[in-house]
Design an enzyme around this catalytic site. Sequence first.
Site, PDB file in Angstrom:
ATOM      1  N   GLY A  21       0.875  -1.153   0.120  1.00  7.31           N
ATOM      2  CA  GLY A  21      -0.031   0.012  -0.105  1.00  7.31           C
ATOM      3  C   GLY A  21       0.755   1.320  -0.042  1.00  7.31           C
ATOM      4  N   ALA A  23       4.521   1.113  -0.760  1.00  7.34           N
ATOM      5  CA  ALA A  23       5.823   1.224  -1.535  1.00  7.34           C
ATOM      6  C   ALA A  23       6.023   0.358  -2.625  1.00  7.34           C
ATOM      7  CB  ALA A  23       6.822   0.538  -0.407  1.00  7.34           C
ATOM      8  N   LYS A  24       6.945   0.494  -3.339  1.00  6.85           N
ATOM      9  CA  LYS A  24       7.394  -0.549  -4.675  1.00  6.85           C
ATOM     10  C   LYS A  24       8.578  -1.178  -4.065  1.00  6.85           C
ATOM     11  CE  LYS A  24       6.719   0.949  -8.995  1.00  6.85           C
ATOM     12  NZ  LYS A  24       7.334   1.835 -10.329  1.00  6.85           N
ATOM     13  N   VAL A  25       8.728  -2.325  -4.391  1.00  7.79           N
ATOM     14  CA  VAL A  25      10.031  -2.920  -3.915  1.00  7.79           C
ATOM     15  C   VAL A  25      10.922  -3.652  -5.335  1.00  7.79           C
ATOM     16  CG1 VAL A  25      11.173  -4.734  -2.570  1.00  7.79           C
ATOM     17  CG2 VAL A  25       9.183  -3.579  -1.918  1.00  7.79           C
ATOM     18  N   ASP A 132       1.582  -6.321  13.218  1.00  6.47           N
ATOM     19  CA  ASP A 132       1.089  -6.679  12.024  1.00  6.47           C
ATOM     20  C   ASP A 132       1.702  -7.964  11.674  1.00  6.47           C
ATOM     21  OD1 ASP A 132      -0.686  -6.424   9.863  1.00  6.47           O
ATOM     22  OD2 ASP A 132       0.688  -4.841   8.665  1.00  6.47           O
TER      23      ASP A 132
END
Length: 630
Positions: A21, A23-25, A132
């Site tokens: 939701g 970040a882009k990895v 989480d």
Amino acid sequence: MARYSVLKGFYDVEQTIGSGGFAKVKLGTHCLTKEKVAIKIMEKSRLGDDLPRVKIELEALKNLPHQNICKLYQVIETESHYYLILEYCSGGELFDHIVERNRLEEKQARVFFRQIVSAVAFLHDKGYAHRDLKPENVLLDKEKNLKLIDFGLCAKPQPGLDSFLYTSCGSPTYAAPELILGQKYLGSEVDIWSLGILLYALLCGVLPFDDENIDSLYRKILSGRYEESSCLSLESKRLIRSMLQVDPKKRITIDDLLSHPWLMKGFKEPVTKLCLHKVHEKDPSCLSVMAEYYRVSVDVMWSKLNSWTYDYNTATYMLLLSKKQRGLPIKLYNFALRDKMESGFNKLESPLTKKYPLSVTYNKVNSPLMTRCTELKTTYLILNGRESTPDKVLNKELNIIQSLETKDPKSNIEQENSPCVRPTPMTRKPHKRLWSPGPDDTQSPVPSKLKPNSCSGDPQQGFNSSRALEEAVAGAGAETPRCSKVLGSLERRLTRVRHLLTPRRHRTPGAIPAPGATPAPTPGPALLSVKEVCNVSTTSNNNPDTVLGELRKALLKKGIDCKQKKGFRLRGKLHATSDHRRLSFELEVCLVTVPDSSAPPLVGIRRKRLKGDAWFYKRVVEEVLALAKT
Ligand SMILES: Nc1ncnc2c1ncn2[C@@H]1O[C@H](COP(=O)(O)OP(=O)(O)OP(=O)(O)O)[C@@H](O)[C@H]1O
């Protein structure tokens, strides 16, 4: 500016390996060690109210070095982005392993669960609660070691972990009853509940509490009644029961878990909560490799590293150490980079610079010196992390260069202190931390209007991270439990907590394309060839084009928006009004080679969840694959 230019020369950026939701990895290669890393890229403008999550995550990762917690190597902050350079976990999510095998054998589940318990016991010991815990936040490395990720929701109450927290956060299906009720809670106790759900999911391949309807889901959680599947042994039933106690006081503690008979079976030792591989320790061999590379003394090198500023040097050192621990030769490559970096800090101190003041050497703003200064600044920022925003630094430097031009060349003292003539990074003091949750952190960075009020605020603000930050920063002891005052009835509380807990994955709703067929571009020539079997199912068809066509048809039949990406990759998107039911995933037709066999490769389908609830994704993909005649 070219994409990811700040990483250029230091990391080679490769394909996207995940997204969440926030970040882009991307997969990357650290140029000096040639080690693979994961680069988590977060765009500041898209973080909005969730910006504090990054700071929380960074502080936690820096303070929690453990063999089962994903290592942080470097942090780069630019005006627009955060780049977190992380340990690369090539083995996928634990969730994928559950999906792959439907459920895990007790023996395998025990090996995994011991590692998760070790990581959780360690972080609890350091005063943190994760909040989480779920199989999507547990990754595997090449050697099948588990690594806990995603510390954006963790908390470190200042008086200690035995103080109450008030923010409802986390994922609905893993949330403890006290979270659902919006009550004050202990971070350690809600983590134990999530561990119970996680173990159940490992052993049964399904969740103990699940429902399409979120209200029914919460009712099931509050009742604490779940099916004790026949696949569970008596011992595992007992262990899960001890964790899934509705009354948190009756729940097993993490210390009791360490030596629980179920976890001890086949093992001589209880689970350790110690960190086995020290990352912040002086290692003479890694240190001398780096000192030799930079042509500085070991002492100078160590004084630079010892401040643990999470700059490029920290990354290089930690990666060398990791290679050493894996029994690989430790050496540094890329001498072009050495020359660039060396000139970035060593020459600033050279007698030559002192002898010939900068102002004598140039006289135009776009002189070689200015270019040099800009270069030094860029190198400096990359090596040392962020001191100021790049533009501000650049402007400051330009101003100084311009003003120097009009000055008497003899006045060099000022230049020695100018940003261009910064002290060498080797001797520079560590940067001020973004935020440190230590006991002397009396100046909370949270504006007073954001002071704790766990039950107010717009639930649509996602994970309520500003409050999560307050909890982490100010400590629970400083908070006022206002839930019961603000919300009169259980029903209203349930509604609120439901909103708080429900993940908001799509932060900026873009134009939603109309459902229906998307014209498929011609597949690119690349057909991915894979060896590993995780996330890949083989087909009985040997024509990749036919398999691709079948997948496309099945997606469309299920009302899933489908786009073809490079090669034989289909991106499926399910647009739903409820966040809980929004999904984005990829299916890629690939060639699967069977290891140690001369048999021709099989045509397979590789799946990858990009966004959305993992268990919903599992169900949808299973249905799509069953529909496709492959
Ligand atoms: N170190 C890593 N190595 C390999 N893959 C990774 C790594 N870190 C993250 N990923 C992949 O990227 C995905 C997204 O990462 P992450 O969960 O950290 O992002 P996020 O935006 O914070 O997620 P969320 O929305 O769940 O908070 C992960 O689910 C995982 O598949």
